[in-house]
Design a protein around this motif. Structure first.
Motif, PDB file in Angstrom:
ATOM      1  N   ARG A  66       1.226   5.346  12.068  1.00  0.00           N
ATOM      2  CA  ARG A  66       0.537   5.275  10.762  1.00  0.00           C
ATOM      3  C   ARG A  66       0.307   3.838  10.346  1.00  0.00           C
ATOM      4  O   ARG A  66      -0.741   3.462   9.826  1.00  0.00           O
ATOM      5  N   ILE A  67       1.343   3.002  10.582  1.00  0.00           N
ATOM      6  CA  ILE A  67       1.185   1.582  10.215  1.00  0.00           C
ATOM      7  C   ILE A  67       0.041   0.955  11.015  1.00  0.00           C
ATOM      8  O   ILE A  67      -0.869   0.352  10.452  1.00  0.00           O
ATOM      9  N   HIS A  68       0.066   1.149  12.319  1.00  0.00           N
ATOM     10  CA  HIS A  68      -0.972   0.532  13.166  1.00  0.00           C
ATOM     11  C   HIS A  68      -2.338   1.175  12.949  1.00  0.00           C
ATOM     12  O   HIS A  68      -3.366   0.542  13.190  1.00  0.00           O
ATOM     13  N   GLY A 107       0.808  -1.218   0.000  1.00  0.00           N
ATOM     14  CA  GLY A 107       0.000   0.000   0.000  1.00  0.00           C
ATOM     15  C   GLY A 107       0.842   1.269   0.000  1.00  0.00           C
ATOM     16  O   GLY A 107       2.059   1.217  -0.265  1.00  0.00           O
ATOM     17  N   PRO A 108       0.243   2.402   0.306  1.00  0.00           N
ATOM     18  CA  PRO A 108       0.942   3.697   0.249  1.00  0.00           C
ATOM     19  C   PRO A 108       2.165   3.790   1.172  1.00  0.00           C
ATOM     20  O   PRO A 108       3.180   4.401   0.820  1.00  0.00           O
ATOM     21  N   ILE A 109       2.099   3.154   2.352  1.00  0.00           N
ATOM     22  CA  ILE A 109       3.257   3.217   3.258  1.00  0.00           C
ATOM     23  C   ILE A 109       4.438   2.455   2.645  1.00  0.00           C
ATOM     24  O   ILE A 109       5.575   2.924   2.651  1.00  0.00           O
ATOM     25  N   GLY A 110       4.160   1.311   2.055  1.00  0.00           N
ATOM     26  CA  GLY A 110       5.222   0.543   1.402  1.00  0.00           C
ATOM     27  C   GLY A 110       5.856   1.324   0.271  1.00  0.00           C
ATOM     28  O   GLY A 110       7.085   1.343   0.122  1.00  0.00           O
ATOM     29  N   GLN A 111       5.021   2.025  -0.501  1.00  0.00           N
ATOM     30  CA  GLN A 111       5.537   2.820  -1.625  1.00  0.00           C
ATOM     31  C   GLN A 111       6.370   3.989  -1.111  1.00  0.00           C
ATOM     32  O   GLN A 111       7.424   4.321  -1.639  1.00  0.00           O
TER      33      GLN A 111
END
Ligand code: EAX
Length: 335
Positions: A326-328, A128-132
């Motif tokens: 943000r992840i959690h 998702g966006p965090i990975g990107q």
């Protein structure tokens, strides 16, 4: 794409001369060979990913690129291979995030123990966006992040005793990756963390330099760590992401279309690796038991979660809790 010899003038002159000599022999002389290196065996889940990457890139490029695999630490441990990418001596690497935080500190958040509850959550965040966003951070550190792939949930093995609680970890000499978050977590449990490149691990276990280590089932099985370890505890204390990285030197020579081919091929590699990790997460444990390991399955994770809390404080003291929150707080956790 510039001819392969654009990267190194001397090598280029030799390749140019060789290509001229071979051009009458094989049309493949124009194919650009790309080397993908990793630290695990040629039967590992990473290797399945290289196979899929190779098949996809060679198909998309219609043979313009050919892929050669260098497994089993042939080109060094993960940290030194990442350094090789940065100076252009290695084209591509599949590595765990273990040493990555030394180059891109923002990725340390992914190494926190018990960050993710299961594979679906981890894959959802990374895809998702965090990975990107984290891939984009990698691109800002003289590396090219092609795709998140997967190492798997890490479990503990050792040659001394069954590990059921953090107290059982006390006093063990445990090899860790070269990762300060992991070292802090094991120190908090009372172990003696010993950071070590993966290619040195098997010998260290055989010689008793360290009592134990921790890795996903896929790695424990396909690197034959069971030959030097008697006890396996399914702690699942860390989800270990992996990543496919390219050298900025190689990347700078590719056209936009060629870059898309590499990204597409890396995604195919991720799917193949994840499928193999999932398969071995279940089937592999029985195989390890058949190889003579004593397997502790019903681990209460609450005491381990509590014991590793100091690692979270060390991380947030240095990097803050914004990315962690943000992840959690992402939709991946509220499924
Ligand atoms: O990336 O160093 C490690 O324990 C890693 O899990 C292994 O090299 C696979």
């Amino acid at each position: 794409m510039k001819p392969p010899f654009a990267r190194h003038s001397l090598t280029g002159a030799l390749i140019c001369a060789t290509s001229v000599a071979l051009s009458a022999v094989s049309l493949d002389a124009d194919a650009q060979s790309v080397t993908i290196a990793h630290a695990t065996s040629d039967s590992s889940s990473y290797s399945k990913g290289v196979d899929a990457f190779k098949a996809t890139l060679e198909k998309l490029s219609d043979g313009q690129f050919t892929v050669t695999e260098q497994p089993a630490g042939a080109l060094g441990g993960e940290r030194s291979m990442i350094e090789g990418l940065q100076i252009g001596t290695i084209d591509g690497v599949i590595t765990s995030t273990g040493p990555l935080g030394n180059f891109v500190p923002e990725t340390y958040v992914l190494d926190l123990p018990f960050l993710f509850d299961d594979y679906q959550q981890a894959r959802c965040v990374l895809d998702g966006p965090i990975g990107q966003e984290l891939l984009d951070k990698i691109d800002q550190n003289n590396l090219v992040g092609l795709a998140w792939t997967e190492n798997g949930f890490r479990h503990m093995t050792n040659s001394q005793r069954s590990i059921r609680t953090p107290d059982d970890v006390e006093g063990l000499k445990l090899r860790t990756m070269e990762n300060k978050v992991h070292m802090a977590a094991f120190k908090a449990m009372g172990a003696h963390p010993t950071p070590m490149a993966f290619p040195e691990l098997f010998t260290a276990l055989q010689q008793g330099t360290v009592d134990g280590q921790e890795n996903p089932i896929s790695v424990i099985l396909t690197s034959n760590l069971w030959e030097a370890q008697d006890y396996l505890s399914l702690t699942g204390h860390v989800y270990s992401p992996a990543i496919m990285l390219a050298s900025p030197v190689l990347w700078g020579e590719l056209s936009d279309e060629e870059k898309d081919w590499f990204r597409e091929a890396a995604k195919a590699g991720t799917q193949a690796t994840r499928a193999d990790v999932s398969r071995l997460e279940t089937d592999g444990v029985k195989t390890l038991e058949d190889h003579g390991m004593t397997v502790i399955r019903d681990i209460d994770k609450a005491p381990f979660r509590k014991a590793v809390q100091p690692a979270y404080k060390i991380y947030t003291d240095e990097y803050g809790s914004e990315m962690l929150d943000r992840i959690h707080g992402s939709a991946c956790f509220n499924r």
